[in-house]
Design an enzyme around this catalytic site. Structure first.
Site, PDB file in Angstrom:
ATOM      1  N   ASP A 275      38.262  38.296  48.540  1.00 40.65           N
ATOM      2  CA  ASP A 275      37.039  38.501  49.364  1.00 40.65           C
ATOM      3  C   ASP A 275      37.479  38.126  50.790  1.00 40.65           C
ATOM      4  OD1 ASP A 275      37.275  35.749  48.992  1.00 40.65           O
ATOM      5  OD2 ASP A 275      35.273  35.553  48.454  1.00 40.65           O
ATOM      6  N   SER A 276      38.946  37.693  51.103  1.00 42.61           N
ATOM      7  CA  SER A 276      39.505  37.725  52.452  1.00 42.61           C
ATOM      8  C   SER A 276      39.392  39.074  53.073  1.00 42.61           C
ATOM      9  CB  SER A 276      40.742  37.101  52.245  1.00 42.61           C
ATOM     10  OG  SER A 276      41.660  37.712  51.354  1.00 42.61           O
TER      11      SER A 276
ATOM     12  N   LYS B  76      38.388  36.586  39.673  1.00 41.55           N
ATOM     13  CA  LYS B  76      38.433  35.111  40.230  1.00 41.55           C
ATOM     14  C   LYS B  76      37.255  34.758  40.762  1.00 41.55           C
ATOM     15  CE  LYS B  76      41.042  34.244  44.013  1.00 41.55           C
ATOM     16  NZ  LYS B  76      40.077  33.629  44.766  1.00 41.55           N
TER      17      LYS B  76
ATOM     18  N   GLU C 253      44.154  25.970  46.593  1.00 43.40           N
ATOM     19  CA  GLU C 253      44.222  26.379  47.870  1.00 43.40           C
ATOM     20  C   GLU C 253      44.210  25.020  48.922  1.00 43.40           C
ATOM     21  OE1 GLU C 253      41.837  29.662  49.316  1.00 43.40           O
ATOM     22  OE2 GLU C 253      42.378  29.400  51.600  1.00 43.40           O
TER      23      GLU C 253
ATOM     24  N   GLU D  60      35.337  31.094  42.407  1.00 41.34           N
ATOM     25  CA  GLU D  60      35.615  29.707  43.092  1.00 41.34           C
ATOM     26  C   GLU D  60      34.763  28.635  42.492  1.00 41.34           C
ATOM     27  OE1 GLU D  60      35.203  30.047  47.278  1.00 41.34           O
ATOM     28  OE2 GLU D  60      36.797  31.540  47.573  1.00 41.34           O
TER      29      GLU D  60
ATOM     30  N   ASP E  32      38.339  39.446  43.422  1.00 35.83           N
ATOM     31  CA  ASP E  32      37.310  38.335  43.463  1.00 35.83           C
ATOM     32  C   ASP E  32      35.770  38.774  43.464  1.00 35.83           C
ATOM     33  OD1 ASP E  32      38.663  36.047  44.220  1.00 35.83           O
ATOM     34  OD2 ASP E  32      39.073  36.339  46.561  1.00 35.83           O
TER      35      ASP E  32
END
Ligand code: KIV
Length: 273
Positions: free
Chosen positions: A53-54, A122, A191, A124, A92
């Site tokens: 999602d970057s 993925k 991270e 978080e 993501d």
């Protein structure tokens, strides 16, 4: 390794990543968001491609990862999947598409798998998203965890500084890592945490741990492609190694093109029909 034909290539699977951990072979992971770049990095031998999602930052120019939508992630992921012959493609689930309920998380994961052709998702977070992780896994969708600095929670943390320096947060991170493994996640991203903590978590887990700003004692590394290629020249965290300076290369190339066009030096006699 050069770009290869899809039919000739042995694909990377979640099981192979597990075997790589067992035999001590490091896993190389990069982000990609489009067909052209994904084709290059897959051909160059990358093991895992993360459609992160970057993309919200490096593709759309947003300050955070929060605004990117599920439809936009699916668009990026389907472009990447079409290019890839070998790498495992992880996508993501964006902010707001799995935190509400496990049903919503499952619907988001299923849309990603069906509409993009990605191989895994993925998410978080740790214990707070346990139900979502379990529900997605129950549908046969592989899940990668993500702990430490979790950019979707930036407004909770307030900064992008190193996480889990304090004992309480470090203990919670280790507990969450064990929980995600217990749930059935196939791998975990850590991270921006202290290298010593990343080493401890990696030693405690059977599943592969991929670090970004988490030091060398993990099972693999991930970087945002635009950062390691030197396209994003403003972003300079300590953990980042730049393998190229494409900002300068592209600026020079475009500058030369502009000069040639203005000077009527392009196209020349051979560059026409
Ligand atoms: O979105 C992303 O690029 C990521 C990596 C930084 C791990 O989650």
């Amino acid at each position: 390794m050069s770009a290869h034909k899809k039919s000739e290539v042995k694909k990377i699977t979640t099981h192979q990543l597990q075997e790589m951990k067992l035999r001590g072979e490091k896993i190389a992971m990069l982000t990609a968001y489009d067909y052209s770049m994904a084709r290059i990095i897959d051909g160059a031998g990358i093991d895992v491609i993360l459609v992160g999602d970057s993309a919200s930052n490096v593709m759309a120019g947003n300050e955070t990862t929060l605004p990117i939508t599920l439809d936009q992630m699916i668009y990026h992921a389907s472009s990447v999947v079409k290019a890839v012959a070998r790498a495992l493609v992880v996508v993501d689930i964006p902010f707001g598409h799995y935190q509400g309920s496990s049903g919503e998380a499952l619907r988001s994961a299923i849309r990603i798998m069906k509409e993009s052709g990605g191989h895994a998702v993925k998410l978080e977070g740790g214990s707070e998203i346990k139900d979502s992780v379990l529900r997605i896994l129950s549908a046969g969708v592989p899940v990668m965890g993500h702990l430490g600095l979790t950019p979707q929670s930036i407004y909770k943390f307030g900064t992008y500084t190193v996480r889990a320096r304090e004992e309480a947060e470090a203990n919670k991170l280790l507990e969450d890592a064990l929980l995600l493994q217990e749930c059935g996640c196939f791998a975990l991203v850590l991270e921006k945490i202290p290298a010593a903590l990343a080493k401890k978590v990696t030693a405690a887990l059977r599943i592969p741990v991929i670090g970004i700003g988490a030091g060398p004692d993990v099972d693999g590394q991930v970087l945002v492609m635009q950062d390691m290629l030197g396209i994003t020249n403003q972003f300079k965290p300590r953990f980042l190694r730049r393998y190229a300076d494409l900002y300068t290369t592209i600026t020079d190339a475009v500058g030369n093109y502009v000069s040639d066009v203005k000077a009527r030096a392009f196209p020349n006699a051979d560059e026409k029909y």
